[in-house]
Design a protein around this motif. Structure first.
Motif, PDB file in Angstrom:
ATOM      1  N   ARG A 189     -19.229 -16.027  16.506  1.00 55.38           N
ATOM      2  CA  ARG A 189     -19.514 -16.954  15.647  1.00 55.38           C
ATOM      3  C   ARG A 189     -20.849 -17.903  15.990  1.00 55.38           C
ATOM      4  O   ARG A 189     -21.452 -18.412  15.334  1.00 55.38           O
ATOM      5  CB  ARG A 189     -18.437 -18.104  15.556  1.00 55.38           C
ATOM      6  N   TRP A 225     -23.471 -16.463  17.384  1.00 58.59           N
ATOM      7  CA  TRP A 225     -24.661 -15.721  17.160  1.00 58.59           C
ATOM      8  C   TRP A 225     -25.014 -15.906  15.640  1.00 58.59           C
ATOM      9  O   TRP A 225     -26.099 -15.939  15.172  1.00 58.59           O
ATOM     10  CB  TRP A 225     -24.520 -14.241  17.521  1.00 58.59           C
ATOM     11  N   GLU A 226     -23.598 -15.678  14.858  1.00 60.97           N
ATOM     12  CA  GLU A 226     -23.783 -15.925  13.421  1.00 60.97           C
ATOM     13  C   GLU A 226     -24.405 -17.210  13.040  1.00 60.97           C
ATOM     14  O   GLU A 226     -25.361 -17.329  11.961  1.00 60.97           O
ATOM     15  CB  GLU A 226     -22.398 -15.899  12.596  1.00 60.97           C
ATOM     16  N   HIS A 227     -24.100 -18.451  13.661  1.00 60.06           N
ATOM     17  CA  HIS A 227     -24.469 -19.443  13.489  1.00 60.06           C
ATOM     18  C   HIS A 227     -26.148 -19.645  13.517  1.00 60.06           C
ATOM     19  O   HIS A 227     -26.888 -20.426  12.844  1.00 60.06           O
ATOM     20  CB  HIS A 227     -23.968 -20.602  14.120  1.00 60.06           C
ATOM     21  N   ALA A 230     -28.354 -11.415  15.844  1.00 62.28           N
ATOM     22  CA  ALA A 230     -27.551 -10.385  15.919  1.00 62.28           C
ATOM     23  C   ALA A 230     -26.957 -10.229  17.268  1.00 62.28           C
ATOM     24  O   ALA A 230     -27.759 -10.133  18.159  1.00 62.28           O
ATOM     25  CB  ALA A 230     -27.996  -9.116  15.632  1.00 62.28           C
TER      26      ALA A 230
END
Length: 346
Positions: A328, A330-332, A336
């Motif tokens: 989460r 990395w996504e925020h 990648a």
């Protein structure tokens, strides 16, 4: 009631800005249990304790309030005194480093007075042992003189109530914790409760708060009323200087963008920790001290200010080998994660 606490004023230097901030927070505090929003279980339990004691004409049992910063522990201590109609004496654990410091405070208490000990887990051990006797037997033993000629004088104390507040209940020794007749644990607020807090605070500040703006601010307040009220004042500043004075959704979003609070409630320090963890250390694991150096902060600041929220939001994990970034995180950040990167189970 309006509160003038514009922290952007250039004249505010050193501790003056902090004093203004505290004054603003104090002005927004509820004055009784009926005004206090949230913490339904603790509020109901505390109400029973206080009203039963008042019905018996005796001071209530000692009260311990635990939970993260900013949830209303100090406010509830003030409310306890207000509900009892008693004066309150305020001090803190770090301020009491010797038994004599505590003895001086205790010996000056009046009957029925409330003694509020903030950060009670940080009280010095000699003073802590003195507090045991005072809380249980309403007595304080004072040593007069030194060496072979020293004498212990026992002083009786009028009945009083200790309200202790701690952010780290686990650090309280069992003998001290057991002397509290009521222990209340305070939890983070949900967005609906924070909206109620914001609506009340906006009314006291004399500003118009649109429902959508209240929802937006609440969602970025990390479940903490203190942060919600602080963000409300910053949105008010933006609306006053760059808007038309109305706290609408546009004002809320623009102001929070200026003050670097994103849609999850992460601020500059939080994002710096995530950026360092992901970009510099490939997601970890990395030790706390190394991570703190990378963001230019003290390890204690990272551990106590940023980390609890990041862990609670599932952005950072703590492992035996160090801190790791979750998927989460990395996504925020819009990144990648590396293939075969660390996990919480490494």
């Amino acid at each position: 009631m309006a509160v003038d606490d514009d922290l952007a004023t250039p004249r505010l230097v050193d501790g003056a800005a902090e004093d203004v901030e505290r004054a603003a927070e104090a002005a927004l505090r509820p004055k009784d249990l009926s005004e206090f929003v949230g913490q339904k279980v603790v509020r109901e339990q505390l109400e029973l304790v206080l009203h039963a004691a008042m019905g018996r004409g005796r001071p209530p049992d000692h009260v311990l309030l635990s939970g993260p910063p900013g949830l209303g522990k100090t406010t509830l201590a003030m409310i306890v005194a207000a509900e009892l109609g008693s004066p309150i004496r305020v001090t803190s654990g770090p301020a009491i480093q010797h038994a004599g410091d505590l003895a001086a405070v205790l010996s000056s208490l009046e009957e029925g007075e409330v003694l509020f000990l903030d950060e009670i887990h940080r009280i010095a051990r000699p003073a802590e042992e003195l507090l045991y006797v005072a809380m249980e037997d309403f007595r304080v033993d004072v040593v007069v003189g030194k060496g072979a000629g020293a004498n212990a004088i026992s002083l009786s104390l009028p009945p009083f109530t200790v309200v202790g507040a701690t952010t780290r209940a686990g650090l309280l020794p069992a003998p001290l914790r057991d002397r509290f007749g009521f222990v209340g644990h305070m939890d983070f607020y949900d967005d609906g409760e924070l909206e109620q807090v914001l609506v009340r605070s906006a009314r006291l500040l004399g500003v118009e708060l649109v429902t959508e703006a209240a929802t937006e601010i609440a969602s970025r307040s990390r479940g903490t009323p203190r942060i919600a009220n602080r963000l409300l004042r910053r949105v008010r500043d933006w609306a006053q200087v760059r808007g038309d004075g109305t706290l609408d959704l546009v004002a809320a979003r623009r102001a929070l963008e200026v003050y670097e609070v994103d849609h999850l409630g992460l601020d500059r320090l939080d994002r710096s920790v995530l950026e360092a963890l992901c970009r510099r250390f490939g997601g970890g694991p990395v030790g706390l001290s190394t991570l703190a150096v990378a963001v230019g902060e003290e390890p204690e600041t990272v551990e106590t200010v940023a980390e609890p929220f990041l862990v609670r939001e599932g952005l950072v994990g703590r492992t035996p080998r160090g801190r790791v970034a979750t998927p989460r995180a990395w996504e925020h950040l819009g990144l990648a994660p590396p293939a075969g990167g660390p996990t919480l189970f490494d």
